[in-house]
Design a protein around this motif. Structure first.
Motif, PDB file in Angstrom:
ATOM      1  N   SER A 137       0.854  -1.186   0.000  1.00 21.67           N
ATOM      2  CA  SER A 137       0.000   0.000   0.000  1.00 21.67           C
ATOM      3  C   SER A 137       0.891   1.238   0.000  1.00 21.67           C
ATOM      4  CB  SER A 137      -0.926   0.002   1.221  1.00 21.67           C
ATOM      5  OG  SER A 137      -0.180   0.151   2.404  1.00 21.67           O
ATOM      6  N   PRO A 138       0.353   2.415  -0.294  1.00 19.18           N
ATOM      7  CA  PRO A 138       1.179   3.630  -0.379  1.00 19.18           C
ATOM      8  C   PRO A 138       1.867   3.936   0.957  1.00 19.18           C
ATOM      9  CG  PRO A 138      -0.949   3.983  -1.412  1.00 19.18           C
ATOM     10  CD  PRO A 138      -1.050   2.665  -0.714  1.00 19.18           C
ATOM     11  N   VAL A 139       3.044   4.535   0.851  1.00 19.10           N
ATOM     12  CA  VAL A 139       3.787   4.954   2.031  1.00 19.10           C
ATOM     13  C   VAL A 139       3.072   6.127   2.689  1.00 19.10           C
ATOM     14  CG1 VAL A 139       5.949   5.934   2.874  1.00 19.10           C
ATOM     15  CG2 VAL A 139       5.987   4.106   1.167  1.00 19.10           C
ATOM     16  N   ILE A 140       2.791   5.952   4.000  1.00 13.89           N
ATOM     17  CA  ILE A 140       2.117   7.015   4.755  1.00 13.89           C
ATOM     18  C   ILE A 140       3.114   8.053   5.242  1.00 13.89           C
ATOM     19  CG2 ILE A 140       0.720   7.500   6.798  1.00 13.89           C
ATOM     20  CD1 ILE A 140      -0.360   4.641   6.563  1.00 13.89           C
ATOM     21  N   ARG A 141       4.243   7.587   5.766  1.00 11.23           N
ATOM     22  CA  ARG A 141       5.300   8.495   6.217  1.00 11.23           C
ATOM     23  C   ARG A 141       6.638   7.755   6.225  1.00 11.23           C
ATOM     24  NH1 ARG A 141       5.175   9.229  12.781  1.00 11.23           N
ATOM     25  NH2 ARG A 141       4.650   7.077  13.350  1.00 11.23           N
ATOM     26  N   ARG A 142       7.715   8.547   6.217  1.00  8.28           N
ATOM     27  CA  ARG A 142       9.068   7.995   6.250  1.00  8.28           C
ATOM     28  C   ARG A 142       9.972   9.004   6.959  1.00  8.28           C
ATOM     29  NH1 ARG A 142      11.781   8.678   0.234  1.00  8.28           N
ATOM     30  NH2 ARG A 142      11.315  10.886  -0.050  1.00  8.28           N
ATOM     31  N   GLY A 143      11.103   8.527   7.486  1.00  8.44           N
ATOM     32  CA  GLY A 143      11.987   9.454   8.193  1.00  8.44           C
ATOM     33  C   GLY A 143      13.111   8.729   8.892  1.00  8.44           C
ATOM     34  N   ILE A 144      13.629   9.380   9.976  1.00 10.09           N
ATOM     35  CA  ILE A 144      14.786   8.903  10.725  1.00 10.09           C
ATOM     36  C   ILE A 144      14.438   8.887  12.214  1.00 10.09           C
ATOM     37  CG2 ILE A 144      17.103   9.549  11.531  1.00 10.09           C
ATOM     38  CD1 ILE A 144      17.239   8.267   8.879  1.00 10.09           C
ATOM     39  N   ILE A 145      14.830   7.803  12.916  1.00  4.77           N
ATOM     40  CA  ILE A 145      14.820   7.753  14.378  1.00  4.77           C
ATOM     41  C   ILE A 145      16.274   7.822  14.827  1.00  4.77           C
ATOM     42  CG2 ILE A 145      14.069   6.490  16.423  1.00  4.77           C
ATOM     43  CD1 ILE A 145      12.302   4.810  14.602  1.00  4.77           C
ATOM     44  N   PHE A 146      16.588   8.651  15.849  1.00 12.90           N
ATOM     45  CA  PHE A 146      17.962   8.713  16.335  1.00 12.90           C
ATOM     46  C   PHE A 146      17.983   8.638  17.855  1.00 12.90           C
ATOM     47  CE2 PHE A 146      16.458  13.031  16.047  1.00 12.90           C
ATOM     48  CZ  PHE A 146      16.982  13.696  17.134  1.00 12.90           C
ATOM     49  N   SER A 147      19.098   8.118  18.391  1.00 13.66           N
ATOM     50  CA  SER A 147      19.209   7.873  19.826  1.00 13.66           C
ATOM     51  C   SER A 147      20.679   7.832  20.208  1.00 13.66           C
ATOM     52  CB  SER A 147      18.534   6.548  20.195  1.00 13.66           C
ATOM     53  OG  SER A 147      18.762   6.217  21.554  1.00 13.66           O
ATOM     54  N   ASN A 148      20.960   8.008  21.533  1.00 12.76           N
ATOM     55  CA  ASN A 148      22.314   7.829  22.055  1.00 12.76           C
ATOM     56  C   ASN A 148      22.579   6.391  22.472  1.00 12.76           C
ATOM     57  OD1 ASN A 148      21.723  10.971  23.474  1.00 12.76           O
ATOM     58  ND2 ASN A 148      23.264  10.630  21.915  1.00 12.76           N
ATOM     59  N   SER A 149      21.591   5.518  22.287  1.00 16.85           N
ATOM     60  CA  SER A 149      21.720   4.115  22.660  1.00 16.85           C
ATOM     61  C   SER A 149      21.598   3.250  21.415  1.00 16.85           C
ATOM     62  CB  SER A 149      20.639   3.730  23.667  1.00 16.85           C
ATOM     63  OG  SER A 149      20.598   2.326  23.846  1.00 16.85           O
ATOM     64  N   MET A 161      17.119   0.455  19.489  1.00 20.22           N
ATOM     65  CA  MET A 161      16.230   1.340  18.727  1.00 20.22           C
ATOM     66  C   MET A 161      14.958   1.618  19.520  1.00 20.22           C
ATOM     67  SD  MET A 161      14.635   0.836  14.909  1.00 20.22           S
ATOM     68  CE  MET A 161      13.586  -0.508  15.440  1.00 20.22           C
ATOM     69  N   PRO A 162      14.609   2.898  19.738  1.00 21.83           N
ATOM     70  CA  PRO A 162      13.356   3.214  20.431  1.00 21.83           C
ATOM     71  C   PRO A 162      12.154   3.036  19.507  1.00 21.83           C
ATOM     72  CG  PRO A 162      14.451   5.219  19.769  1.00 21.83           C
ATOM     73  CD  PRO A 162      15.374   4.097  19.383  1.00 21.83           C
ATOM     74  N   SER A 163      10.962   2.950  20.111  1.00 20.72           N
ATOM     75  CA  SER A 163       9.734   2.869  19.317  1.00 20.72           C
ATOM     76  C   SER A 163       9.471   4.205  18.642  1.00 20.72           C
ATOM     77  CB  SER A 163       8.554   2.495  20.216  1.00 20.72           C
ATOM     78  OG  SER A 163       7.324   2.679  19.537  1.00 20.72           O
ATOM     79  N   VAL A 164       9.053   4.146  17.402  1.00 19.85           N
ATOM     80  CA  VAL A 164       8.784   5.377  16.668  1.00 19.85           C
ATOM     81  C   VAL A 164       7.644   6.163  17.306  1.00 19.85           C
ATOM     82  CG1 VAL A 164       7.126   4.385  15.045  1.00 19.85           C
ATOM     83  CG2 VAL A 164       8.535   6.318  14.328  1.00 19.85           C
ATOM     84  N   HIS A 165       6.775   5.454  18.075  1.00 20.28           N
ATOM     85  CA  HIS A 165       5.644   6.131  18.735  1.00 20.28           C
ATOM     86  C   HIS A 165       5.996   6.625  20.132  1.00 20.28           C
ATOM     87  CE1 HIS A 165       3.079   4.944  15.469  1.00 20.28           C
ATOM     88  NE2 HIS A 165       3.235   3.647  15.717  1.00 20.28           N
TER      89      HIS A 165
END
Length: 648
Positions: free
Chosen positions: A182-194, A197-201
């Motif tokens: 299905s079409p992409v709703i959103r895209r981007g980058i998650i960043f952290s000092n650990s 990987m944190p939850s995008v929400h």
């Protein structure tokens, strides 16, 4: 108002319809007054129930009564802090098993549902309940089979390496290679000092990019300097979220250095107070956060957080400042210097020693030229009492640690030049003595600080021959000496044969048990020295040699006591081609240039009121004109530019 009433009414009707069902401890979701109304966004109701399964487990049942064009996309939540996620993709109900329960246990349940609406975009509805597990094994709730989600695939995405990394930002690329089912709703980058990987929400460290598929570059702003970061690309459609591989990078450190600060002056105001003036000349790339003065009786190089050292700060950043310091110990000397702090650290100005109260008027010089029966002592009095001095000299004793006018007294000639020296004779060998300078005015006697020294033992005499030889071993002359063991034969004592000069410009021989010593000489050759012009400016860290600028870490200053320009000795001497030898034991520096030799002692005034050599920040400063002219150079002073020219 009508809209909210209808929503509340619909919740009550649903609860009434569910009441006859055999569910134990079923609780409906609380009404969220901040959730969008049905008539506004057509989201409908979210009903949360907990059904008993048996004595050790239950089941969370969530029903979504959506209307209009709103479609449930995903749901996430927590059961007593344990998170779960569900991809709904339009499905209007789901269940979550709750294991490991015990009777009487209360749990908190929160559900966050994400909706999409073609008319309003994306939004969320957040509902929660409290549930106490009170199982009744005789009543078993019906078990509803789970609803199978529709089959589909999430997008495909990769994380690209970071670029344009600075101290507070970086660029990270992403590439959505496929949109999935299905079409992409959103895209981007998650960043952290650990690296986890944190939850995008559940994180604020998310930066989105426009577009659906293909590459994009995302700037991460407001990062911390010199810090390791981990990043993941992500892309989301109706069937889920996909993540790219983890990429890491470290931001750059700040290009800053500790401040440049200068201690200008220390003035005694009373026997318990002083005034300190200083200047913060540069912040070196970082804002000044603190500036002030450190001072100590015990520590000759005082610094912050040092035992026995006090400090006092003043507001402001760059530029000149002054601080009045009180509550000083009466009669005690102090070491004082300025300091300034920025993000890179703390730096300090030069140390200025404020003498004891009497020493504000008279200071005792260090004792020099100590032998077994003699020594040279002296002092310097302040300009404030010039013209009022009736008597000056030194007092000394081998029995009293604080000699006064009632002990041994040597008076200097009655002159109003501040500095003076006196030779103490007839001393006892191998004996401790205490000496201090004094002046007498109409107000009485003032004494400098006590200086202790010890006379040498009486050494035996030794007859020794100096043999003058060339480098190939040819002897061209000799000279006889009768000196005590331990005495030094220096270049100035040698009678070098005519037509020859020393091979070494710093000849020095200490008399021991030998009967002869070698002085290597060479024939004198006439060499025309090129003319040299040196230009120095008071207070400047740049000077020039024949018009070429040279940077250094020291600067000339004016000795106001003698109105003499003080220059770093090594800087001037080496620029004029002279060699320097420092004797730490006697605090004596010897300058050699060809057959010319000049010996200076720190803190001992020069003849003719030419000034006093001093040590400032571990550098020896000397009166410029006195040294330059002895080394055969001409000196000119430009008062307008405060510049000194040395020609040779």
């Amino acid at each position: 108002m009508k809209t909210h009433f209808l929503k509340l009414l619909s919740v009550l009707i649903v609860l009434a319809l569910l009441a006859p069902m055999t569910f134990v401890n079923t609780v409906a979701a609380n009404y969220d007054p901040y959730a969008p109304a049905i008539s506004d966004v057509a989201t409908g109701d979210v009903v949360i129930r907990v059904q008993e399964v048996n004595s050790t487990s239950a089941r969370l049942d969530v029903r979504l009564n959506t209307q209009g064009d709103a479609s449930p996309l995903s749901a996430s939540g927590s059961i007593n802090g344990i998170w779960f996620n569900r991809q709904l993709n339009g499905t209007r109900s789901f269940t979550v098993d709750i294991p490991n329960l015990s009777p009487g246990l209360t749990i908190n349940v929160e559900v966050l549902v994400e909706f999409t609406s073609f008319s309003r975009g994306q939004f969320y509805v957040d509902e929660w309940i409290n549930y106490t597990h009170m199982p009744d094994v005789a009543i078993q709730p019906p078990v509803q089979p789970p609803i199978s989600p529709p089959v589909g695939s999430a997008p495909s995405v990769t994380t690209q390496n970071a670029s344009n990394i600075t101290s507070n930002s970086a660029n990270v690329g992403i590439n959505v290679t496929s949109a999935g089912s299905s079409p992409v709703i959103r895209r981007g980058i998650i960043f952290s000092n650990s690296p986890t990987m944190p939850s995008v929400h559940q994180t604020n460290n998310v930066v989105t990019a426009p577009g659906t598929t293909g590459t994009a570059t995302i700037n991460l702003p407001r990062l911390a300097s010199n810090t390791l970061y981990y990043v993941w690309a992500f892309a989301e459609n109706a069937f889920g979220i996909s993540y790219g591989q983890m990429v890491s990078f470290t931001t750059q450190g700040l290009n800053i250095h500790p401040p440049a600060v200068r201690t200008d002056s220390v003035t005694r105001l009373s026997n318990t107070s002083m005034d300190v003036r200083f200047n913060v000349e540069s912040d070196n790339g970082s804002t000044i956060t603190e500036r002030g003065v450190v001072f100590s009786i015990a520590n000759s190089n005082p610094s912050l957080n040092q035992t026995g050292t006090r400090h006092q700060s003043v507001s402001g950043g760059l530029g000149a400042a002054s601080i009045n310091i009180s509550a000083l110990t009466v009669g005690a000397p102090y070491y004082v210097r300025a300091y300034a702090r920025n993000a890179a650290g703390v730096s300090y100005g030069r140390v200025i020693r404020l003498g004891a109260e009497d020493s504000y008027y008279i200071q005792t010089s260090s004792v020099q030229a100590v032998t077994n029966t003699s020594a040279i002592a002296g002092g310097t009095f302040a300009h404030e009492i010039t013209g009022r001095v009736l008597e000056r000299g030194v007092v000394y004793s081998s029995t009293s640690r604080v000699p006064t006018i009632s002990h041994n007294v040597l008076r200097a000639a009655a002159q109003n030049t501040p500095g003076f020296q006196i030779t103490l004779t007839g001393l006892t060998p191998n004996t401790d003595y205490f000496v201090r300078a004094f002046v007498r005015t109409n107000d009485g006697y003032y004494y400098g600080e006590v200086v202790q020294f010890r006379t040498n033992q009486t050494p035996p005499n030794r007859n020794i021959s100096i043999l003058f030889r060339t480098s190939n071993g040819q002897q061209v002359g000799s000279q006889q000496f009768t000196l005590s063991v331990g005495s030094s034969i220096t270049e100035g004592m040698l009678q070098i044969p005519a037509g020859f000069e020393l091979e070494s410009a710093t000849f020095r021989h200490v008399v021991g048990n030998e009967i002869s010593a070698i002085a290597v000489v060479r024939p004198i050759t006439t060499v025309t020295q090129p003319s040299t012009t040196l230009r120095f400016v008071v207070g400047s860290y740049t000077y020039s040699i024949n018009g070429v600028n040279v940077n250094t870490d020291v600067a000339p200053f004016i000795d106001t006591a003698y109105n003499r320009t003080m220059m770093p000795l090594r800087l001037v001497s080496e620029a004029l081609g002279a060699a320097i030898n420092w004797d730490e034991a006697t605090r004596t520096v010897t300058i050699n240039q060809g057959l010319t030799q000049l010996t200076l002692t720190v803190d001992i005034p020069l003849p003719g009121g030419m000034g006093v050599p001093v040590i400032v920040n571990d550098r020896t400063y000397v009166p410029m004109r006195y040294v330059a002219e002895i080394l055969g150079a001409d000196v000119e002073w430009d008062g307008t530019a405060r510049a000194i020219y040395i020609f040779r």
